[in-house]
Motif scaffolding. Structure first.
Motif, PDB file in Angstrom:
ATOM      1  N   GLN A  24       0.813  -1.215   0.000  1.00  0.00           N
ATOM      2  CA  GLN A  24       0.000   0.000   0.000  1.00  0.00           C
ATOM      3  C   GLN A  24       0.853   1.274   0.000  1.00  0.00           C
ATOM      4  O   GLN A  24       0.552   2.234  -0.692  1.00  0.00           O
ATOM      5  CB  GLN A  24      -0.944  -0.036   1.210  1.00  0.00           C
ATOM      6  CG  GLN A  24      -1.859   1.149   1.352  1.00  0.00           C
ATOM      7  CD  GLN A  24      -2.944   1.193   0.285  1.00  0.00           C
ATOM      8  OE1 GLN A  24      -3.215   0.194  -0.389  1.00  0.00           O
ATOM      9  NE2 GLN A  24      -3.558   2.346   0.114  1.00  0.00           N
ATOM     10  N   ASP A  57       1.016  -7.724  -2.061  1.00  0.00           N
ATOM     11  CA  ASP A  57      -0.220  -8.101  -1.378  1.00  0.00           C
ATOM     12  C   ASP A  57      -1.408  -7.550  -2.179  1.00  0.00           C
ATOM     13  O   ASP A  57      -1.246  -7.135  -3.325  1.00  0.00           O
ATOM     14  CB  ASP A  57      -0.220  -7.642   0.092  1.00  0.00           C
ATOM     15  CG  ASP A  57      -0.118  -6.129   0.226  1.00  0.00           C
ATOM     16  OD1 ASP A  57      -0.402  -5.412  -0.753  1.00  0.00           O
ATOM     17  OD2 ASP A  57       0.236  -5.668   1.327  1.00  0.00           O
ATOM     18  N   SER A  58      -2.591  -7.516  -1.592  1.00  0.00           N
ATOM     19  CA  SER A  58      -3.774  -7.151  -2.377  1.00  0.00           C
ATOM     20  C   SER A  58      -3.767  -5.668  -2.791  1.00  0.00           C
ATOM     21  O   SER A  58      -4.513  -5.275  -3.681  1.00  0.00           O
ATOM     22  CB  SER A  58      -5.059  -7.495  -1.622  1.00  0.00           C
ATOM     23  OG  SER A  58      -5.201  -6.675  -0.487  1.00  0.00           O
ATOM     24  N   SER A  59      -2.914  -4.869  -2.158  1.00  0.00           N
ATOM     25  CA  SER A  59      -2.773  -3.477  -2.611  1.00  0.00           C
ATOM     26  C   SER A  59      -2.294  -3.440  -4.059  1.00  0.00           C
ATOM     27  O   SER A  59      -2.713  -2.579  -4.839  1.00  0.00           O
ATOM     28  CB  SER A  59      -1.746  -2.724  -1.769  1.00  0.00           C
ATOM     29  OG  SER A  59      -1.955  -2.936  -0.411  1.00  0.00           O
ATOM     30  N   ILE A  61      -2.912  -5.683  -6.324  1.00  0.00           N
ATOM     31  CA  ILE A  61      -4.048  -6.071  -7.168  1.00  0.00           C
ATOM     32  C   ILE A  61      -4.935  -4.850  -7.440  1.00  0.00           C
ATOM     33  O   ILE A  61      -5.305  -4.576  -8.582  1.00  0.00           O
ATOM     34  CB  ILE A  61      -4.893  -7.184  -6.482  1.00  0.00           C
ATOM     35  CG1 ILE A  61      -4.036  -8.420  -6.182  1.00  0.00           C
ATOM     36  CG2 ILE A  61      -6.123  -7.531  -7.312  1.00  0.00           C
ATOM     37  CD1 ILE A  61      -3.527  -9.161  -7.383  1.00  0.00           C
ATOM     38  N   GLY A  62      -5.243  -4.107  -6.378  1.00  0.00           N
ATOM     39  CA  GLY A  62      -6.057  -2.890  -6.512  1.00  0.00           C
ATOM     40  C   GLY A  62      -5.407  -1.901  -7.465  1.00  0.00           C
ATOM     41  O   GLY A  62      -6.071  -1.274  -8.291  1.00  0.00           O
ATOM     42  N   ILE A  65      -5.795  -3.117 -11.089  1.00  0.00           N
ATOM     43  CA  ILE A  65      -7.179  -2.878 -11.520  1.00  0.00           C
ATOM     44  C   ILE A  65      -7.380  -1.395 -11.869  1.00  0.00           C
ATOM     45  O   ILE A  65      -8.016  -1.054 -12.857  1.00  0.00           O
ATOM     46  CB  ILE A  65      -8.189  -3.311 -10.426  1.00  0.00           C
ATOM     47  CG1 ILE A  65      -8.130  -4.830 -10.216  1.00  0.00           C
ATOM     48  CG2 ILE A  65      -9.626  -2.896 -10.786  1.00  0.00           C
ATOM     49  CD1 ILE A  65      -8.905  -5.337  -9.019  1.00  0.00           C
ATOM     50  N   GLY A  66      -6.788  -0.527 -11.072  1.00  0.00           N
ATOM     51  CA  GLY A  66      -6.869   0.917 -11.313  1.00  0.00           C
ATOM     52  C   GLY A  66      -6.272   1.306 -12.653  1.00  0.00           C
ATOM     53  O   GLY A  66      -6.846   2.113 -13.396  1.00  0.00           O
ATOM     54  N   ARG A  67      -5.121   0.716 -12.984  1.00  0.00           N
ATOM     55  CA  ARG A  67      -4.484   1.026 -14.266  1.00  0.00           C
ATOM     56  C   ARG A  67      -5.313   0.474 -15.430  1.00  0.00           C
ATOM     57  O   ARG A  67      -5.405   1.072 -16.485  1.00  0.00           O
ATOM     58  CB  ARG A  67      -3.054   0.459 -14.337  1.00  0.00           C
ATOM     59  CG  ARG A  67      -2.127   0.916 -13.229  1.00  0.00           C
ATOM     60  CD  ARG A  67      -1.816   2.407 -13.257  1.00  0.00           C
ATOM     61  NE  ARG A  67      -2.911   3.302 -12.928  1.00  0.00           N
ATOM     62  CZ  ARG A  67      -3.442   3.473 -11.725  1.00  0.00           C
ATOM     63  NH1 ARG A  67      -3.024   2.771 -10.695  1.00  0.00           N
ATOM     64  NH2 ARG A  67      -4.428   4.316 -11.529  1.00  0.00           N
TER      65      ARG A  67
END
Lengths: 116, 143
Positions: A24, A57-59, A61-62, A65-67
């Motif tokens: 993050q 970590d899942s940050s 992944i987020g 997805i944002g890009r």
């Protein structure tokens, strides 16, 4: 920061090479820099080279997805290459497979977007 | 055999790396596989990130706690914050659920914690904070 980032632009492609750990703290900063580049150079393809990425970590992944939402309007694609085993597990778990292409190497990734 | 560590961090997002580094250093004695260690590292990262971002709303004056212990069979990981708490725990645990939809969050934190551990328990009260307890078996596993 826990990471070293190298970026390169060729035509409408942005190459992002990450060395270190993607969490993050990193994505909060990286998001601003990359979004600006994508818009400024009208990038259609973002190629993430994870060869030297040791942790995500899942940050992360987020962040991907944002890009994807950013380049989707230009019918672009995200390609991720050279993932290690752990990162591939997180990747598979997240369902990112549905929106990202996966390549073994950066060369293979570039070929994918040439035909895309 | 028993060992434990308790650590308290300022609720700064930069401290997530510190927390997971301390967490895996604590387990060195157990001679675990790289894959197993990486799973622990990931769940610590998820839980601490949640505690800082969602629990403490990144207020650096608040603190989050990481308590770990192990016995002959299991590793126990506790992440505690005295933050805002979770109104609907069931909903928070659903895959892809996020309260911060505009902030590019995947909503996968609890899912990853669930998949990479053997037991995940979330206790929370609005206004009081949240405690996440994870148990991961290491002995007798083919790790």
């Amino acid at each position: 920061m826990a990471i070293h980032i190298q970026m390169a632009i060729r035509k409408n492609r942005l190459f992002v090479r990450l060395n270190g750990e993607l969490d993050q703290a990193v994505t909060e900063k990286l998001k601003v820099r990359i979004s600006e580049l994508i818009d400024k150079y009208e990038i259609r393809y973002v190629i993430f080279n994870f060869e030297n990425l040791h942790f995500m970590d899942s940050s992360g992944i987020g962040f991907i997805i944002g890009r994807y939402s950013q380049i989707k309007k230009r019918h672009g694609r995200i390609v991720i290459c050279s993932m290690n085993q752990l990162i591939e597990r997180i990747f598979n778990l997240s369902g990112l497979k549905k929106i990202c292409l996966v390549a073994k190497t950066e060369d293979e990734a570039e070929k994918m977007v040439e035909v895309a | 055999m028993y060992n434990e560590i308790k650590s308290t961090f300022s609720a700064k997002i930069e401290n997530v790396m510190l927390a997971r580094t301390i967490g895996i250093a604590f387990l060195v004695e157990l001679d675990l596989t790289l894959n197993f260690v990486n799973e622990v590292k990931t769940v610590i990262s998820e839980a601490i990130t949640n505690a800082i971002v969602h629990g403490c709303l990144s207020n650096e004056n608040k603190v989050v706690q990481l308590n770990m212990s192990y016995d002959d069979v299991n590793i126990y990981i506790e992440v505690i914050d005295k933050g805002v708490g979770i109104a609907d725990i069931e909903k928070a645990r659903e895959p892809l659920f996020s309260t911060k939809v505009d902030e590019e969050r995947a909503g996968l934190g609890f899912t990853i914690m669930e998949v990479f551990t053997d037991k995940l328990e979330v206790r929370s009260r609005v206004g009081d904070g949240t405690k996440v307890i994870m148990v991961k078996k290491y002995h007798g596993e083919n790790n």
